[in-house]
Scaffold this motif. Structure first.
Motif, short mmCIF file in Angstrom:
data_model
loop_
_atom_site.label_atom_id
_atom_site.label_comp_id
_atom_site.label_asym_id
_atom_site.label_seq_id
_atom_site.Cartn_x
_atom_site.Cartn_y
_atom_site.Cartn_z
N PHE A 113 0.96 -1.62 0.06
CA PHE A 113 -0.22 -0.04 -0.07
C PHE A 113 1.26 1.69 -0.19
O PHE A 113 0.65 2.46 -0.13
CB PHE A 113 -1.17 0.13 1.49
N GLY A 114 2.31 0.94 -0.21
CA GLY A 114 3.23 2.50 0.18
C GLY A 114 3.17 3.14 -1.42
O GLY A 114 3.43 4.84 -0.60
N GLY A 115 2.43 2.92 -1.72
CA GLY A 115 2.04 4.45 -2.93
C GLY A 115 1.74 4.92 -2.51
O GLY A 115 1.76 5.90 -3.33
N TRP A 116 0.16 4.37 -2.78
CA TRP A 116 -0.66 6.07 -1.73
C TRP A 116 -0.20 6.50 -0.91
O TRP A 116 -0.16 8.21 -0.92
CB TRP A 116 -2.17 4.69 -1.25
N ILE A 117 0.08 5.71 -0.14
CA ILE A 117 1.53 7.07 1.44
C ILE A 117 1.55 7.59 0.80
O ILE A 117 2.00 8.83 1.29
CB ILE A 117 2.05 5.42 2.39
N ALA A 118 3.15 7.19 -0.18
CA ALA A 118 4.32 7.87 -0.79
C ALA A 118 3.33 9.28 -1.75
O ALA A 118 3.49 10.48 -1.52
CB ALA A 118 5.00 7.86 -1.33
N MET A 119 2.76 8.82 -2.33
CA MET A 119 1.31 9.87 -3.21
C MET A 119 0.65 11.07 -2.19
O MET A 119 1.07 12.27 -2.65
CB MET A 119 0.58 9.17 -4.30
N ALA A 120 -0.18 10.53 -1.22
CA ALA A 120 -0.44 11.38 -0.26
C ALA A 120 0.33 12.40 0.39
O ALA A 120 0.43 13.43 0.61
CB ALA A 120 -1.06 10.84 1.11
N GLU A 127 4.18 16.84 -15.41
CA GLU A 127 4.41 16.73 -14.05
C GLU A 127 5.62 15.69 -14.02
O GLU A 127 6.38 15.50 -15.05
CB GLU A 127 3.69 15.82 -13.61
N ASP A 128 6.46 15.47 -12.82
CA ASP A 128 8.17 15.38 -13.11
C ASP A 128 7.56 13.58 -13.00
O ASP A 128 6.67 12.96 -12.63
CB ASP A 128 8.42 15.52 -11.40
N PRO A 129 8.12 12.71 -13.99
CA PRO A 129 8.32 11.63 -14.33
C PRO A 129 7.82 10.65 -13.35
O PRO A 129 6.97 10.09 -13.13
CB PRO A 129 8.85 10.82 -14.84
N ALA A 130 8.77 11.27 -11.79
CA ALA A 130 8.77 9.65 -11.13
C ALA A 130 7.55 10.24 -10.50
O ALA A 130 7.10 8.97 -9.26
CB ALA A 130 9.89 10.55 -10.77
N LEU A 131 6.66 11.32 -10.06
CA LEU A 131 5.91 12.13 -9.10
C LEU A 131 4.90 11.63 -10.38
O LEU A 131 3.73 10.42 -9.47
CB LEU A 131 5.13 12.91 -9.33
N VAL A 132 4.98 10.89 -11.28
CA VAL A 132 3.48 10.58 -12.08
C VAL A 132 3.67 9.16 -11.95
O VAL A 132 2.62 8.46 -11.78
CB VAL A 132 3.14 10.94 -13.81
N ALA A 133 4.68 8.53 -11.63
CA ALA A 133 5.36 6.76 -11.17
C ALA A 133 3.92 6.48 -10.18
O ALA A 133 3.72 5.49 -10.18
CB ALA A 133 6.12 6.38 -11.96
N THR A 134 4.84 7.63 -8.83
CA THR A 134 4.10 7.23 -8.04
C THR A 134 2.46 7.75 -7.76
O THR A 134 1.84 6.94 -6.81
CB THR A 134 4.62 8.70 -6.92
N PHE A 135 2.32 8.51 -8.43
CA PHE A 135 0.72 8.34 -9.00
C PHE A 135 -0.29 7.15 -8.82
O PHE A 135 -1.01 7.16 -8.05
CB PHE A 135 0.27 10.01 -9.72
N LEU A 165 -4.48 1.23 -4.04
CA LEU A 165 -5.99 1.55 -3.88
C LEU A 165 -6.90 0.80 -3.77
O LEU A 165 -7.75 -0.38 -3.64
CB LEU A 165 -6.56 2.87 -4.43
N SER A 166 -6.72 0.21 -5.37
CA SER A 166 -7.29 -0.57 -6.40
C SER A 166 -7.24 -2.27 -6.15
O SER A 166 -7.88 -2.86 -5.69
CB SER A 166 -7.04 -0.56 -7.86
N ILE A 167 -5.74 -2.69 -5.36
CA ILE A 167 -5.88 -4.27 -5.68
C ILE A 167 -6.91 -4.41 -3.82
O ILE A 167 -6.68 -5.75 -4.40
CB ILE A 167 -4.24 -3.93 -5.31
#
Length: 339
Positions: free
Chosen positions: A85-92, A127-135, A142-144
């Motif tokens: 679930f870390g992708g959501w945490i980092a993006m938020a 947007e920064d490609p790294a931030l887009v990938a994080t998004f 969230l979906s999984i």
């Protein structure tokens, strides 16, 4: 007091995740305060405070002098785990928290804050490609965690070809194809999103059953045809009502007579006094998009206006959704006008 200190808890989680604390502890006997201080090259005092806070939040558990992952942390916070679930945490933490500190500005301007509509065509433009990938990693996270609940709740046993409109990440398609051995799915999304989604499908070993179709549901004249069901999972909340009707009309046109549509989301209650997670996610849409979290009643009215019949609301509980509205295109094809 709990409301006021909510940010403290979320920032504690975000920092521990940024430090890879939970991944570092996975498969170990835990870490002492002294070892934590040495590993992160910090003083004993902040190391003790961080571990204590994580234990208080039930992210870590203490055994003697050692702090280790709780089952919750081991399941959702360790990189590489199926339900990570870390992708959501980092993006938020990187994208949304800073904008939330200016919520009053969003309230008065009625404009997104995480991107500049005067300079950008969309929230991904420039947007920064790294931030887009994080998004998109966040969207997958969230979906999984919700996809299996959706698979349990919505009957797709009679569906052979599913079109997942805006289905970047492919989490729902992976879960649904695993549940239904006869099902094939197509993820329809922007080209760069499809590129980010392909590895997820390959890792799941489902490249032979899940296809990718590049496109834009606003710019393209029509959605891909040849599917007997369409899924809209957490898509319409990004858009204003007129845009939602445009998307739904294209879905109606793309389906054959008798085709099924499934709209799943975190619905606001029909009387608009909750639930808390949907209401706060709706405010998050204020800082992120032009949309909001809608009610199941609103979705049913739009689906009916477009031409769908046999509308049904199915309720369930999951991290990113609390229900689905299901409808069917009449066997006798009728054309409806969308205003």
């Amino acid at each position: 007091m709990a409301l006021v200190t909510g940010l403290w808890a979320s920032k504690t989680l975000a920092l521990a995740h940024e430090l890879d604390l939970f991944t570092h502890l996975s498969g170990t006997a835990g870490i002492t305060i002294e070892a934590c201080a040495a590993h992160y090259r910090i003083a004993h005092r902040p190391a003790e405070m961080l571990l204590t806070a994580c234990a208080a939040l039930r992210l870590l558990e203490r055994h003697g002098e050692h702090y280790g992952n709780t089952p919750l942390a081991e399941t959702y916070l360790v990189r590489g785990r199926p339900l990570y679930f870390g992708g959501w945490i980092a993006m938020a933490d990187r994208r949304e928290y800073p904008a939330w500190l200016h919520l009053k500005e969003a309230l008065h301007s009625n404009r997104p804050l995480t991107w500049d509509p005067d300079r950008q065509a969309s929230l991904f433009d420039g947007e920064d490609p790294a931030l887009v990938a994080t998004f998109w990693e966040a969207m997958y996270a969230l979906s999984i965690t919700t996809a299996d609940v959706l698979a349990d709740s919505v009957d797709l046993s009679g569906v052979t070809r599913l079109l997942d409109v805006g289905g970047g990440g492919g989490a729902n398609d992976i879960a649904l194809c695993r549940r239904h051995s006869h099902l094939r799915a197509t993820v329809f999304d922007l080209p760069f999103v499809c590129a980010l989604t392909r590895p997820k499908i390959e890792q799941a070993g489902l490249s032979d059953r899940i296809d990718l179709a590049e496109g834009d549901f606003f710019a393209d004249a029509a959605l891909p045809d040849g599917h007997d069901a369409i899924l809209l999972s957490k898509i319409l909340l990004d858009w204003k009502e007129s845009d939602c009707l445009t998307i739904l009309h294209k879905c109606f046109t793309a389906l054959p007579p008798g085709g099924q549509i499934v709209v799943t989301d975190l619905f606001v209650d029909d009387n608009k006094d909750g639930p808390v997670d949907a209401a706060l996610m709706s405010l998050n849409m204020l800082i992120e998009t032009w949309g909001r979290n809608y009610t199941a009643a609103e979705y049913r009215s739009w689906l009916a206006a477009v031409g769908f019949t046999g509308l049904q609301t199915i309720r369930f509980e999951a991290p990113a959704a609390n229900g689905a509205v299901v409808g069917h295109k009449p066997e006798t094809n009728t054309t409806f006008r969308v205003s």
